[in-house]
Design a protein around this motif. Structure first.
Motif, PDB file in Angstrom:
ATOM      1  N   LEU A 143       0.834  -1.186   0.000  1.00  0.00           N
ATOM      2  CA  LEU A 143       0.000   0.000   0.000  1.00  0.00           C
ATOM      3  C   LEU A 143       0.882   1.254   0.000  1.00  0.00           C
ATOM      4  CD1 LEU A 143      -1.670   0.234   3.562  1.00  0.00           C
ATOM      5  CD2 LEU A 143       0.463  -0.921   3.104  1.00  0.00           C
ATOM      6  N   ASP A 144       0.483   2.251  -0.734  1.00  0.00           N
ATOM      7  CA  ASP A 144      -0.693   2.404  -1.569  1.00  0.00           C
ATOM      8  C   ASP A 144      -0.423   1.724  -2.917  1.00  0.00           C
ATOM      9  OD1 ASP A 144      -2.531   3.804  -3.507  1.00  0.00           O
ATOM     10  OD2 ASP A 144      -3.126   4.854  -1.715  1.00  0.00           O
ATOM     11  N   CYS A 145      -1.493   1.238  -3.562  1.00  0.00           N
ATOM     12  CA  CYS A 145      -1.294   0.573  -4.849  1.00  0.00           C
ATOM     13  C   CYS A 145      -2.073   1.262  -5.967  1.00  0.00           C
ATOM     14  CB  CYS A 145      -1.640  -0.907  -4.756  1.00  0.00           C
ATOM     15  SG  CYS A 145      -3.347  -1.268  -4.343  1.00  0.00           S
ATOM     16  N   GLY A 146      -2.370   2.560  -5.792  1.00  0.00           N
ATOM     17  CA  GLY A 146      -2.955   3.262  -6.921  1.00  0.00           C
ATOM     18  C   GLY A 146      -3.871   4.427  -6.623  1.00  0.00           C
ATOM     19  N   ALA A 147      -4.190   4.665  -5.365  1.00  0.00           N
ATOM     20  CA  ALA A 147      -5.152   5.727  -5.052  1.00  0.00           C
ATOM     21  C   ALA A 147      -4.471   7.067  -4.775  1.00  0.00           C
ATOM     22  CB  ALA A 147      -6.006   5.324  -3.855  1.00  0.00           C
ATOM     23  N   ALA A 177       5.955  -7.224  10.214  1.00  0.00           N
ATOM     24  CA  ALA A 177       7.203  -6.602   9.772  1.00  0.00           C
ATOM     25  C   ALA A 177       6.890  -5.603   8.662  1.00  0.00           C
ATOM     26  CB  ALA A 177       8.163  -7.676   9.275  1.00  0.00           C
ATOM     27  N   THR A 178       7.281  -4.351   8.866  1.00  0.00           N
ATOM     28  CA  THR A 178       6.912  -3.254   7.981  1.00  0.00           C
ATOM     29  C   THR A 178       8.151  -2.651   7.340  1.00  0.00           C
ATOM     30  OG1 THR A 178       5.026  -2.774   9.422  1.00  0.00           O
ATOM     31  CG2 THR A 178       5.690  -1.041   7.892  1.00  0.00           C
ATOM     32  N   ALA A 179       8.061  -2.391   6.028  1.00  0.00           N
ATOM     33  CA  ALA A 179       9.211  -1.858   5.302  1.00  0.00           C
ATOM     34  C   ALA A 179       8.774  -0.746   4.358  1.00  0.00           C
ATOM     35  CB  ALA A 179       9.904  -2.975   4.523  1.00  0.00           C
ATOM     36  N   LEU A 180       9.742   0.102   4.007  1.00  0.00           N
ATOM     37  CA  LEU A 180       9.523   1.214   3.083  1.00  0.00           C
ATOM     38  C   LEU A 180      10.224   0.898   1.769  1.00  0.00           C
ATOM     39  CD1 LEU A 180       8.503   4.182   2.712  1.00  0.00           C
ATOM     40  CD2 LEU A 180      10.760   4.915   3.546  1.00  0.00           C
ATOM     41  N   LEU A 181       9.499   0.981   0.679  1.00  0.00           N
ATOM     42  CA  LEU A 181      10.068   0.672  -0.636  1.00  0.00           C
ATOM     43  C   LEU A 181      10.877   1.865  -1.134  1.00  0.00           C
ATOM     44  CD1 LEU A 181      10.043  -1.601  -2.765  1.00  0.00           C
ATOM     45  CD2 LEU A 181       8.129  -0.425  -3.856  1.00  0.00           C
ATOM     46  N   SER A 182      12.144   1.600  -1.499  1.00  0.00           N
ATOM     47  CA  SER A 182      13.020   2.677  -1.943  1.00  0.00           C
ATOM     48  C   SER A 182      13.981   2.145  -3.004  1.00  0.00           C
ATOM     49  CB  SER A 182      13.784   3.266  -0.744  1.00  0.00           C
ATOM     50  OG  SER A 182      14.472   4.444  -1.119  1.00  0.00           O
ATOM     51  N   VAL A 183      14.975   2.969  -3.357  1.00  0.00           N
ATOM     52  CA  VAL A 183      15.938   2.583  -4.399  1.00  0.00           C
ATOM     53  C   VAL A 183      17.189   1.952  -3.809  1.00  0.00           C
ATOM     54  CG1 VAL A 183      15.126   4.283  -6.057  1.00  0.00           C
ATOM     55  CG2 VAL A 183      16.889   4.933  -4.414  1.00  0.00           C
ATOM     56  N   GLY A 184      17.215   1.795  -2.515  1.00  0.00           N
ATOM     57  CA  GLY A 184      18.340   1.160  -1.851  1.00  0.00           C
ATOM     58  C   GLY A 184      17.962   0.807  -0.432  1.00  0.00           C
ATOM     59  N   LYS A 185      18.653  -0.163   0.149  1.00  0.00           N
ATOM     60  CA  LYS A 185      18.317  -0.638   1.486  1.00  0.00           C
ATOM     61  C   LYS A 185      18.854   0.268   2.590  1.00  0.00           C
ATOM     62  CE  LYS A 185      18.267  -5.547   0.170  1.00  0.00           C
ATOM     63  NZ  LYS A 185      18.633  -5.396  -1.244  1.00  0.00           N
ATOM     64  N   GLU A 186      19.912   0.997   2.295  1.00  0.00           N
ATOM     65  CA  GLU A 186      20.560   1.776   3.336  1.00  0.00           C
ATOM     66  C   GLU A 186      19.722   2.995   3.740  1.00  0.00           C
ATOM     67  OE1 GLU A 186      23.376  -0.222   0.578  1.00  0.00           O
ATOM     68  OE2 GLU A 186      21.814   1.303   0.297  1.00  0.00           O
ATOM     69  N   LYS A 221       9.922 -11.961   4.185  1.00  0.00           N
ATOM     70  CA  LYS A 221      10.444 -11.326   5.395  1.00  0.00           C
ATOM     71  C   LYS A 221       9.586 -10.156   5.862  1.00  0.00           C
ATOM     72  CE  LYS A 221      15.259 -12.448   4.261  1.00  0.00           C
ATOM     73  NZ  LYS A 221      16.609 -11.871   3.967  1.00  0.00           N
ATOM     74  N   TYR A 222       8.673  -9.702   4.987  1.00  0.00           N
ATOM     75  CA  TYR A 222       7.921  -8.483   5.287  1.00  0.00           C
ATOM     76  C   TYR A 222       6.416  -8.727   5.140  1.00  0.00           C
ATOM     77  CZ  TYR A 222      12.650  -6.995   4.440  1.00  0.00           C
ATOM     78  OH  TYR A 222      14.015  -6.913   4.489  1.00  0.00           O
ATOM     79  N   ASP A 223       5.663  -8.128   6.040  1.00  0.00           N
ATOM     80  CA  ASP A 223       4.207  -8.271   6.026  1.00  0.00           C
ATOM     81  C   ASP A 223       3.510  -7.033   5.468  1.00  0.00           C
ATOM     82  OD1 ASP A 223       4.260 -10.816   7.504  1.00  0.00           O
ATOM     83  OD2 ASP A 223       4.985  -9.565   9.152  1.00  0.00           O
ATOM     84  N   VAL A 224       4.143  -5.883   5.592  1.00  0.00           N
ATOM     85  CA  VAL A 224       3.593  -4.620   5.108  1.00  0.00           C
ATOM     86  C   VAL A 224       4.681  -3.896   4.340  1.00  0.00           C
ATOM     87  CG1 VAL A 224       2.560  -2.404   5.745  1.00  0.00           C
ATOM     88  CG2 VAL A 224       2.055  -4.449   7.109  1.00  0.00           C
ATOM     89  N   VAL A 225       4.377  -3.526   3.094  1.00  0.00           N
ATOM     90  CA  VAL A 225       5.328  -2.768   2.274  1.00  0.00           C
ATOM     91  C   VAL A 225       4.656  -1.467   1.860  1.00  0.00           C
ATOM     92  CG1 VAL A 225       6.681  -2.713   0.151  1.00  0.00           C
ATOM     93  CG2 VAL A 225       6.480  -4.850   1.442  1.00  0.00           C
ATOM     94  N   VAL A 226       5.288  -0.345   2.204  1.00  0.00           N
ATOM     95  CA  VAL A 226       4.699   0.975   1.991  1.00  0.00           C
ATOM     96  C   VAL A 226       5.397   1.700   0.848  1.00  0.00           C
ATOM     97  CG1 VAL A 226       4.108   3.173   3.073  1.00  0.00           C
ATOM     98  CG2 VAL A 226       4.219   1.098   4.450  1.00  0.00           C
ATOM     99  N   CYS A 227       4.592   2.367   0.006  1.00  0.00           N
ATOM    100  CA  CYS A 227       5.126   3.163  -1.097  1.00  0.00           C
ATOM    101  C   CYS A 227       4.059   4.153  -1.540  1.00  0.00           C
ATOM    102  CB  CYS A 227       5.542   2.272  -2.274  1.00  0.00           C
ATOM    103  SG  CYS A 227       4.205   1.238  -2.918  1.00  0.00           S
TER     104      CYS A 227
END
Length: 312
Positions: A143-147, A177-186, A221-227
């Motif tokens: 989430l979000d996936c389009g709104a 487990a919650t993560a933020l989608l980005s262009v790198g892990k650091e 490894k992740y249950d929630v991915v945010v973008c």
């Protein structure tokens, strides 16, 4: 009795393609009641060709269809005869209605959810989240996936919290487990907005695991991915397309044994086929809403109904 309101109009396929999924669900779930919004004569004629529990289907007459080419705000303008409007009006006025499923315009469903249902306490903006499989039984919430195509950093933290709470409630996860989608892990990777969201998520009290890249989404490894909604929509559609391509390539390679591939996909759940996984959820409003895929078929609708019944 579980009562579900359905708007089967406004997608890529005709209502006759999806209606068998409704009938199948009625046959397998004895305590299910369906309310259909649409042209009463058309729906009655189509339903006459099936054997089903007729007493468990009712129809709200709504002759007009709001398409993806129309302004989505038309859905909330008075008594307009649109199927999506009639579905939401019924849903709002009937406390015993448990869920609403719509195939129509995402914008219209989103606006209707916001205006007609209202926001949950403490929520300033709803979000569109979808469940994606990473194993036969494992699911993650993207989430979000389009709104919300360009949310603020504060919005993205709210999205994370809504996804976190949903996965706790729907799947009984103690600390998703919650993560933020980005262009790198650091830490420090990404745009200024993503850096701000990262900093806020670290202090959010959620089980925040940091940045991840697209390759990490399906590791389990992740249950929630945010973008943001733009990125999430691209991820979702690319996943759908990749799943279709992989299945077709394997079928071509299998030749006469192509049916084995379908069986393998059914057994393992490793090939993402959106028809098998219900729809996206609008989180942050006062009653549950499921947005079915625009390409929905009978299987999609049946699985959306099962998703609604399960409370997922």
């Amino acid at each position: 009795m579980k009562k579900i309101v359905l708007d089967l109009y406004g997608g890529d396929n005709g209502v006759e393609v999806m209606l068998p999924g409704v009938v199948d669900a009625l046959k397998t779930v004895p305590d299910l009641e369906i309310v259909l919004a649409g042209d009463k004569e058309e729906l009655s004629t189509l339903l006459a060709g099936y054997e089903y529990g007729a007493e468990r289907i009712s129809i709200i007459h709504a002759p007009n269809v709001l398409t993806n080419h129309d302004n989505p705000t038309l859905a909330v303008h008075g008594d307009n005869g649109y199927t999506v409007s009639a579905a939401f009006d019924y849903y709002v006025s009937h406390e015993d209605a448990d869920n609403l499923i719509s195939v129509g315009s995402t914008g219209a469903v989103f606006v209707s959810s916001l205006v007609k249902l209202g926001l949950s306490d403490g929520v300033v903006k709803p979000v569109l989240g979808t469940l994606l499989p990473y194993s036969e039984k494992g699911r993650l919430c993207l989430l979000d996936c389009g709104a919300n195509l360009e949310p603020t950093a504060e919005d993205m933290v709210l999205f994370a919290r809504l996804g976190y709470d949903y996965m706790k409630t729907a799947f009984g996860l103690e600390q998703p487990a919650t993560a933020l989608l980005s262009v790198g892990k650091e830490e420090g990777k990404g745009t200024e907005k993503l850096k701000s969201a990262f900093a806020a998520l670290k202090e959010s009290g959620l089980n925040f695991k940091g940045n991840i890249e697209p390759e990490d989404i399906f590791t389990g490894k992740y249950d929630v991915v945010v973008c943001d909604g733009f990125t999430g929509n691209m991820i979702l559609k690319n996943t759908e397309a990749s799943g279709r391509m992989l299945i077709e390539r394997l079928k071509d390679a299998a030749g006469d044994d192509a049916r084995i591939i379908d069986g393998l996909a059914d057994k393992t759940g490793l090939f993402y086929r959106f028809n098998d996984y219900g729809g996206a959820m609008i989180l942050g409003v006062k009653k549950p809403v499921i947005k079915a895929h625009g390409c929905a078929n009978a299987d999609t609708i049946k699985n959306c109904i099962y998703q609604a019944i399960a409370g997922e």
